[in-house]
Design a protein around this motif. Structure first.
Motif, mmCIF file in Angstrom:
data_model
loop_
_atom_site.group_PDB
_atom_site.id
_atom_site.type_symbol
_atom_site.label_atom_id
_atom_site.label_comp_id
_atom_site.label_asym_id
_atom_site.label_seq_id
_atom_site.Cartn_x
_atom_site.Cartn_y
_atom_site.Cartn_z
ATOM 1 N N ARG A 187 51.145 5.512 118.390
ATOM 2 C CA ARG A 187 49.820 6.109 118.456
ATOM 3 C C ARG A 187 48.740 5.069 118.579
ATOM 4 O O ARG A 187 47.792 5.202 119.372
ATOM 5 C CB ARG A 187 49.610 6.984 117.214
ATOM 6 N N GLU A 188 48.854 3.981 117.850
ATOM 7 C CA GLU A 188 47.848 2.914 117.920
ATOM 8 C C GLU A 188 47.851 2.263 119.308
ATOM 9 O O GLU A 188 46.793 1.936 119.860
ATOM 10 C CB GLU A 188 48.137 1.876 116.828
ATOM 11 N N GLN A 189 49.071 2.086 119.922
ATOM 12 C CA GLN A 189 49.145 1.476 121.259
ATOM 13 C C GLN A 189 48.482 2.359 122.313
ATOM 14 O O GLN A 189 47.725 1.881 123.171
ATOM 15 C CB GLN A 189 50.609 1.231 121.633
ATOM 16 N N TRP A 190 48.756 3.696 122.301
ATOM 17 C CA TRP A 190 48.184 4.580 123.321
ATOM 18 C C TRP A 190 46.689 4.779 123.140
ATOM 19 O O TRP A 190 45.967 5.038 124.107
ATOM 20 C CB TRP A 190 48.897 5.930 123.282
ATOM 21 N N GLU A 191 46.211 4.640 121.924
ATOM 22 C CA GLU A 191 44.761 4.694 121.738
ATOM 23 C C GLU A 191 44.095 3.538 122.465
ATOM 24 O O GLU A 191 43.058 3.708 123.137
ATOM 25 C CB GLU A 191 44.432 4.655 120.246
#
Length: 958
Positions: A784-788
């Motif tokens: 989730r942090e990467q796609w944000e």
């Protein structure tokens, strides 16, 4: 980029198939013609080849199939050359052109379409329409065809633009700033950048959902582990109930086995008793049947006697009928002869020779009257037919003229006839007959285009057409509108002429013929060297006078009306003469009929003596026939009396037979009832055997072998296994109820608790699953942090791309505005986080006026139309980088503008790197248009035609 080379159609609407397909220019191609001449029909043919399924005015597909056919075909060839970038090469098409054919078929009731693709040129579209199976290898499904167009460069968004309705194109100025941005970005935007942004946005939603789900799954797994451990105790208690269930089930199956075995023995005993009763009843039945056989034999003997008597009576009856017929015939002949004698006796005597002479004379007179009667009748019918034709609005052309016109129509040769293009002005109605007499056969001159002239002359020779067949000829001299001597007008000035640019050259000589009222006026003009024509038809010139006469009047409605009045007068005269002849004819026919009867009467009078002799002979024969008839009737009555006695005897035997048969029916019912009882017992025995066998199988399933099953009887008799602890005895119902109760407890537990050995075995795996879900949750949180972070970068790239695209669009719009001598500015606004809410602002000023929004209400309708087209063309044009959007359809783009504004729009079309297909209403202004490269002039369907004339090609470029 995609460009269209040529196209053709077969049975498409009312457009005929041409030998050489229509060739298109790489710039502006126009379909020009009046409303209803097929311009939009041609545009729709191109649209369907580009995958469109919706046509102008919401027409259905079968609207475009000609009524004489069940199919139609559209053929479109696209360039696939290197200078166009070979757009179809990646699809496997290597030739310099590729051909697409669309076939519509309604033979099955519903209209279907089929797409075919050919590598190279293909023009045999009629054969494709008639024999589609021969081209199955080239057929492409509709969905695949749209994908191929997408690969070649016609994207879905651009096809929506290309197929916009005329009102939508002209009203682009009606879109607000947000919808205008969406339209432009659909056309110009790079889908890769947009897709990357949409992918990151969607993926972020997915990983957020995954993180939330993994967290929920972890909590659920921990809760499940606790439940598994608690249910282990409940599972073991249920296993004990199963042991008790198995014991009761064994006792239940043994009881069923014992009861079924005893019931089988009882049923078998009952069958033996009923079978003995059945044998006794069968013996009684046999005795009755023997009695019936004796009665049938006696009845058969008496019936044979009766039949013999009936045959004898029938023969006697035939003799009676024959005697009656002979007597009736003789009596009729006698009565007829007697009546004839009475009629002849009162006939007065007349001279035979005198009567015959008068008859011959009258017959000759009738033949003459009949000939004149038929002649007047035919002439009257022809006159009535001509009047009916005139009243229905048809031109009363001679038969030989109408026949040649039909030949020209069948050969699809366009032509004009002088008689159908000239009419006498109402002011000169008094000269109608004289003018048509002077024109004579010149009225029936046929005028054709030069391309059809040779073929028309060949047809003239074969049909022996007696008037001129000529090429179109424009008048070189204007109509002489000046009056001679201030009083006399030329014959040509008395005519209303249509299509004068094609037939006027054949009417120039009428400038020198002047209309006069009297012979004296015409005589004076001839002395001065002029030709004249009087109202009654006298032509006077230097060669003397010539009286002209014509029958049919065909030049214009006034002439036909005068011809109608003339025919009505003739019909009145013919009708009066016809009635007189009819009366005379009827009188002569009646007189001939009377003479014939009188001559026949004199012939009868000569044979009266012979008739008396014949009457005496017939009286003797009639008396003999009466005696024979009376004797035959007496014999017939005697035989019938004897037959009645025999019939009564047969009825008595039949009653005895019916009584015996009733006894058979009653005893058979008794036999059937016993049989049904036996069958019932046998059926029960079968069921008992089945139940017993089923009981044995159930015991075998419980582990009992043959020896153990046979030992059950010993257990029952010696061990009292069915006696309960309280002294009562188990029966099947009590055992079944007890077994059902404990089974319901087990089933309820297993159903409600959902606990089995497998779940108990899952306790340890569930512990390991809790560990795995803990790891999954941590990984989802990291994704989730990467796609944000990726979405932030994609939004930045999309904003930059859209900003660059809109900047290019604004510059393109400015360039187009400069072509019209106008100024323009634009501004792109990224309002809100989603690009779906962004806007583009465009301002423009004409004729040095201040800049205002593109949708300003102060703009004229022509300016609004021009702005709409510029807004679209700026989106499909990119002079710096080129564009794949290389086709454009505009339906009447200059419909709302004046000629000056239309030429400005044409300049824009020529400057953009797009191939255009437009429609244009025909008018005089078309002659001044120099921005249309190829024009196709369409024409309306004429009466009697299956297809309209083929569009005429005109190159607008020098």
């Amino acid at each position: 980029m995609i460009r269209i080379k040529e196209f053709n159609t077969a049975y498409w609407g009312r457009i005929g198939t041409v030998a050489t397909p229509y060739q298109f220019n790489e710039k502006v191609n126009a379909f020009v013609g009046a409303s209803g001449s097929g311009k939009t029909t041609l545009m729709d043919a191109l649209r369907i080849a580009l995958g469109d399924a919706k046509f102008e005015y919401n027409r259905a597909m079968d609207h475009y199939i000609n009524k004489v056919s069940n199919w139609s075909v559209v053929q479109v060839a696209f360039w696939n050359r290197e200078n166009e970038g070979q757009p179809f090469l990646t699809l496997g098409f290597k030739e310099a052109e590729i051909t697409v054919c669309v076939r519509l078929d309604r033979s099955s009731g519903d209209c279907k379409r089929e797409y075919y693709m050919f590598d190279g040129s293909f023009r045999d579209i009629v054969n494709l329409g008639q024999n589609p199976k021969a081209y199955q290898l080239n057929r492409v499904k509709y969905g695949e065809y749209l994908q191929k167009l997408e690969v070649a460069g016609l994207t879905f968004a651009f096809r929506k633009l290309m197929l916009m309705k005329p009102e939508d194109v002209q009203n682009v100025v009606g879109l607000d700033a947000n919808r205008l941005f969406q339209l432009i970005f659909d056309i110009k935007g790079q889908k890769a950048v947009q897709n990357e942004h949409d992918l990151a946005s969607e993926k972020l939603k997915e990983v957020k959902n995954l993180e939330l789900q993994s967290s929920e799954d972890l909590a659920s797994a921990k809760k499940t582990l606790a439940e598994y451990e608690n249910k282990k105790i409940e599972f073991e208690a249920n296993e004990n109930r199963k042991v008790c269930q198995q014991k009761l089930n064994g006792l239940f199956l043994k009881k069923k086995y014992w009861d079924n075995k005893n019931e089988l023995k009882r049923q078998q005993k009952m069958v033996l008793e009923e079978e003995s009763k059945q044998r006794q009843i069968e013996t009684t039945k046999s005795e009755i049947i023997d009695g019936i056989a004796l009665l049938e034999k006696a009845l058969e003997t008496e019936e044979l006697k009766e039949e013999e008597m009936r045959n004898q009576i029938q023969a006697i009856f035939e003799e009676v009928k024959e005697r009656q017929t002979q007597y009736a015939k003789q009596e009729a002949e006698y009565n007829s002869l007697n009546n004839t004698i009475k009629q002849v006796e009162i006939i007065p005597y007349e001279g035979m020779d005198s009567l015959k002479s008068r008859l011959e004379t009258t017959v000759i007179d009738l033949q003459g009257v009949n000939f004149e009667y038929k002649t007047i009748e035919n002439t009257r019918k022809i006159t009535v037919d001509k009047l009916d034709s005139l009243k229905q609005g048809y031109n009363p052309l001679p038969e030989w003229v109408g026949r040649f016109k039909s030949v020209l129509d069948n050969e699809k040769i366009p032509y004009l006839m002088l008689a159908e293009n000239i009419s006498i002005k109402p002011k000169y109605e008094q000269w109608i007959t004289a003018i048509e007499s002077y024109l004579g056969r010149e009225r029936y001159r046929i005028v054709t285009l030069p391309d059809y002239h040779l073929l028309a002359k060949k047809l003239q020779e074969s049909q022996e057409y007696g008037a001129r067949v000529s090429q179109t000829r424009t008048s070189r001299h204007p109509i002489n509108s000046k009056k001679l001597d201030g009083k006399f007008i030329s014959l040509r000035n008395a005519l209303d002429i249509t299509n004068e640019d094609q037939i006027g050259g054949y009417l120039e000589y009428l400038n020198n013929i002047y209309l006069v009222e009297s012979v004296e006026e015409g005589h004076q003009l001839s002395l001065n060297g002029f030709k004249s024509l009087t109202q009654k038809g006298l032509l006077q010139d230097q060669e003397g006078g010539l009286f002209l006469r014509v029958r049919e009047l065909v030049c214009g409605s006034a002439a036909r009306e005068k011809y109608r009045l003339q025919l009505e007068k003739e019909l009145d005269v013919l009708t009066e003469k016809f009635e007189l002849l009819k009366n005379e004819k009827n009188t002569l026919e009646l007189f001939i009929e009377d003479l014939s009867v009188r001559i026949d009467n004199q012939e009868k009078l000569l044979h009266l003596a012979q008739l008396y002799i014949e009457k005496e002979q017939q009286e003797k024969e009639l008396s003999l026939f009466k005696r024979n008839l009376d004797a035959a009737n007496k014999k017939y009555e005697d035989y019938n009396a004897n037959r009645n006695i025999q019939i009564e005897l047969i009825k008595t035997l039949e009653k005895q037979q019916v009584q015996k048969e009733a006894e058979i029916v009653a005893i058979q019912k008794e036999i059937d009832e016993v049989g049904r009882t036996i069958n019932g017992y046998r059926g029960s025995i079968g069921n008992c055997k089945i139940d017993l066998k089923k009981s044995i199988l159930e015991l075998e399933e419980m582990g009992y072998d043959e020896h153990s099953i046979s030992f059950i009887e010993v257990e029952i008799l010696s061990e009292n296994i069915f006696v309960r602890e309280d002294g009562s005895e188990w029966n099947v119902e009590i055992l079944e109820k007890a077994l059902r109760n404990i089974s319901e407890q087990i089933e309820s537990y297993e159903r409600d608790s959902n606990i089995d050995a497998g779940i108990i075995a899952m306790v340890e795996p569930q512990k390991r699953r809790v560990d795995v879900l803990t790891t999954t949750y941590e990984l989802a949180k990291g994704d989730r942090e990467q796609w944000e972070n990726r979405l932030v970068l994609a939004e930045l790239a999309l904003k930059n791309h859209v900003h660059e695209t809109m900047t290019q669009y604004i510059e393109e719009f400015k360039s187009m505005a400069e072509l019209l001598g106008a100024r323009a500015e634009g501004k792109f606004q990224q309002e809100g986080p989603s690009y779906l809410s962004w806007k583009i602002q465009i301002k423009i000023g004409f004729d040095g006026k201040e800049l205002v929004n593109y949708d300003d209400p102060e703009f004229s309708s022509g300016q609004r139309a021009a702005i709409s087209i510029m807004l679209l063309l700026a989106a499909v044009s990119n002079q710096k980088e080129g564009t794949k959007n290389s086709l454009m359809f505009l339906d009447e783009p200059t419909a709302r503008v004046d000629d000056a504004r239309a030429n400005e729009i044409g300049t824009i079309l020529q400057k953009s790197n797009v191939q255009y297909f437009i429609t244009h209403q025909i008018s005089e202004s078309l002659k001044s248009i120099d921005w249309i490269d190829h024009a196709f002039i369409t024409s309306k369907l004429r009466n009697g035609q299956k297809f309209a004339d083929s569009p005429i090609f005109e190159s607008r470029r020098k």
